[in-house]
Design a protein around this motif. Structure first.
Motif, PDB file in Angstrom:
ATOM      1  N   GLU A  71      -8.014   0.955   7.078  1.00 16.77           N
ATOM      2  CA  GLU A  71      -9.238   0.387   6.505  1.00 16.77           C
ATOM      3  C   GLU A  71      -8.979  -1.026   5.982  1.00 16.77           C
ATOM      4  N   ILE A  72      -7.859  -1.198   5.285  1.00 19.49           N
ATOM      5  CA  ILE A  72      -7.553  -2.509   4.698  1.00 19.49           C
ATOM      6  C   ILE A  72      -7.320  -3.557   5.775  1.00 19.49           C
ATOM      7  N   THR A  73      -6.610  -3.188   6.837  1.00 13.28           N
ATOM      8  CA  THR A  73      -6.357  -4.155   7.914  1.00 13.28           C
ATOM      9  C   THR A  73      -7.630  -4.537   8.659  1.00 13.28           C
ATOM     10  N   GLU A 105      -4.827   6.265   6.511  1.00  9.79           N
ATOM     11  CA  GLU A 105      -6.192   5.822   6.820  1.00  9.79           C
ATOM     12  C   GLU A 105      -6.564   4.610   5.976  1.00  9.79           C
ATOM     13  N   LEU A 106      -6.050   4.576   4.739  1.00 11.15           N
ATOM     14  CA  LEU A 106      -6.321   3.435   3.866  1.00 11.15           C
ATOM     15  C   LEU A 106      -5.746   2.151   4.457  1.00 11.15           C
ATOM     16  N   VAL A 126       0.841  -1.205   0.000  1.00 10.74           N
ATOM     17  CA  VAL A 126       0.000   0.000   0.000  1.00 10.74           C
ATOM     18  C   VAL A 126       0.875   1.254   0.000  1.00 10.74           C
ATOM     19  N   ASN A 127       1.962   1.197   0.733  1.00  9.60           N
ATOM     20  CA  ASN A 127       2.872   2.344   0.793  1.00  9.60           C
ATOM     21  C   ASN A 127       3.571   2.621  -0.531  1.00  9.60           C
ATOM     22  N   LEU A 128       3.498   1.665  -1.474  1.00  5.76           N
ATOM     23  CA  LEU A 128       4.020   1.891  -2.818  1.00  5.76           C
ATOM     24  C   LEU A 128       3.030   2.657  -3.689  1.00  5.76           C
ATOM     25  N   GLU A 175      -4.442  10.597  -2.535  1.00  9.48           N
ATOM     26  CA  GLU A 175      -5.418  10.038  -1.605  1.00  9.48           C
ATOM     27  C   GLU A 175      -6.228   8.969  -2.324  1.00  9.48           C
ATOM     28  N   TYR A 176      -7.123   8.319  -1.604  1.00  6.80           N
ATOM     29  CA  TYR A 176      -7.876   7.213  -2.167  1.00  6.80           C
ATOM     30  C   TYR A 176      -9.369   7.353  -1.866  1.00  6.80           C
TER      31      TYR A 176
END
Length: 378
Positions: free
Chosen positions: A66-68, A62-63, A8-10, A42-43
């Protein structure tokens, strides 16, 4: 799970979470897409149930949160799409997280092309006169590199319109655009309906500035948009004899939004798309001892007043039979006033209407306010 967070950090362009593992989980799929907000990535998260989609915008951090929350306890598969590869994560029955990287260039191009077509209703390569005059497209129909963010924002508006007219089954639509201003999005709305959806559109743009109206009418004539005209007038007290299918109001100041919503309800318009602007009326009225320590800060009072007003507006629209969604909307001018009220005339049960009305009144009584929308629609 660390591999998922690292991925995600990519900053992938798109993330799809699927394969529901928890039967009690309310969503069947989560589709996440990136956008740029004031130079930061952002997403937008779109969470799908069988009948509805719920959207919200989040930062990268925040994403991750949410994913975790979703993976792997509620859904067992994640696909992340980057410019030239895909990362896939799958939770096995034993609890292990398996990962796979697909480096196929042809697959990546196929996904990129598919997503571009799905993301952008207004495609590159087509000469769209208003976008050329706005400086967003070149004369050849290519997006100007420095204007790509605005191009995506305009497409966001078109997507929202596309969502509501998807079920429209007539070949002609009548629209009033209150407080149209320079009408950038009004021209795009007309182009989308007529050129893409093949719907005959009759759109009236209303504004108070004579010079703006004159300029917009000249532009409509230049583009050959025969069904688009602009009039000078006030939203409050505006009269219209023809049937109205959709009311659009983008940044109508203060109570002007309320009068626009009132007109839409009175006309029994099928669709309402409203982006409210500044809110002074409730700001002056609001008073609550419980919230005094919060409301003593001017900026917080201002934003809270706006949010409370929009909550009341949403409930009053539901009371009058509109299925209402309040969501974030990134507009063409990067405005912080980015809440959009989307309302669709629906067959709402009487009890739900009564509940919506009571909720609106409860908010008003708690905050000691009486917004114009309540005076008009109670």
């Amino acid at each position: 799970m660390n591999k998922v967070i690292d991925a995600v950090n990519l900053l992938p362009e798109r993330i799809i979470i699927s394969n529901k593992t928890n039967k009690g989980y309310q969503y069947k799929k989560v589709d996440i897409r990136t956008y740029t907000n004031k130079n930061s990535k952002e997403y937008q998260i779109s969470s799908y149930t069988d009948k509805q989609v719920f959207q919200k915008n989040v930062t990268v951090q925040e994403l991750i949160d949410e994913i975790t929350d979703i993976f792997p306890d509620n859904m067992g598969q994640i696909n992340m799409f980057f410019e030239d590869y895909e990362l896939a994560f799958k939770a096995s029955k034993s609890g292990k997280i398996l990962s796979h990287k697909n480096m196929s260039a042809s697959m990546a191009k196929k996904n990129t092309d598919h997503n571009r077509k799905k993301n952008y209703i207004l495609e590159e390569g087509k000469v769209i006169p208003p976008l050329v005059d706005m400086g967003i497209f070149t004369k050849e129909g290519k997006v100007v590199k420095s204007m790509y963010d605005k191009f995506k924002q305009i497409n966001r508006f078109v997507e929202l319109v596309d969502d509501v007219v998807r079920t429209y089954n007539k070949n002609e639509i009548n629209i009033i655009d209150f407080g149209c201003g320079k009408s950038y999005l009004t021209f795009i709305l007309y182009y989308y309906l007529v050129e893409i959806k093949n719907i005959k559109a009759n759109i009236v743009g209303l504004d108070l500035k004579e010079d703006v109206i004159e300029k917009c009418n000249k532009a409509a004539k230049k583009y050959g948009y025969s069904g688009l005209r602009f009039e000078m007038g006030n939203i409050e007290g505006y009269k219209n004899d023809a049937a109205v299918d959709m009311v659009v109001t983008l940044h109508a100041c203060d109570t002007a939004t309320d009068f626009a919503l009132y007109n839409a309800v009175i006309w029994n318009a099928k669709y309402i798309l409203s982006v409210p602007c500044c809110q002074h009326e409730v700001n002056k009225q609001i008073k609550n001892d419980t919230l005094a320590s919060m409301l003593k800060h001017g900026i917080i009072k201002d934003r809270f007043s706006a949010l409370a007003t929009d909550a009341v507006r949403g409930n009053m629209l539901e009371y009058h039979g509109y299925k209402t969604t309040i969501m974030e909307f990134v507009d063409i001018e990067h405005s912080p006033k980015n809440i959009l009220i989307r309302a669709i005339k629906s067959n709402i049960p009487l009890e739900k209407k009564k509940t919506a009305y009571n909720e609106a009144i409860n908010i008003c009584e708690f905050l000691n306010i009486e917004p114009t929308i309540v005076k008009l629609l109670k």
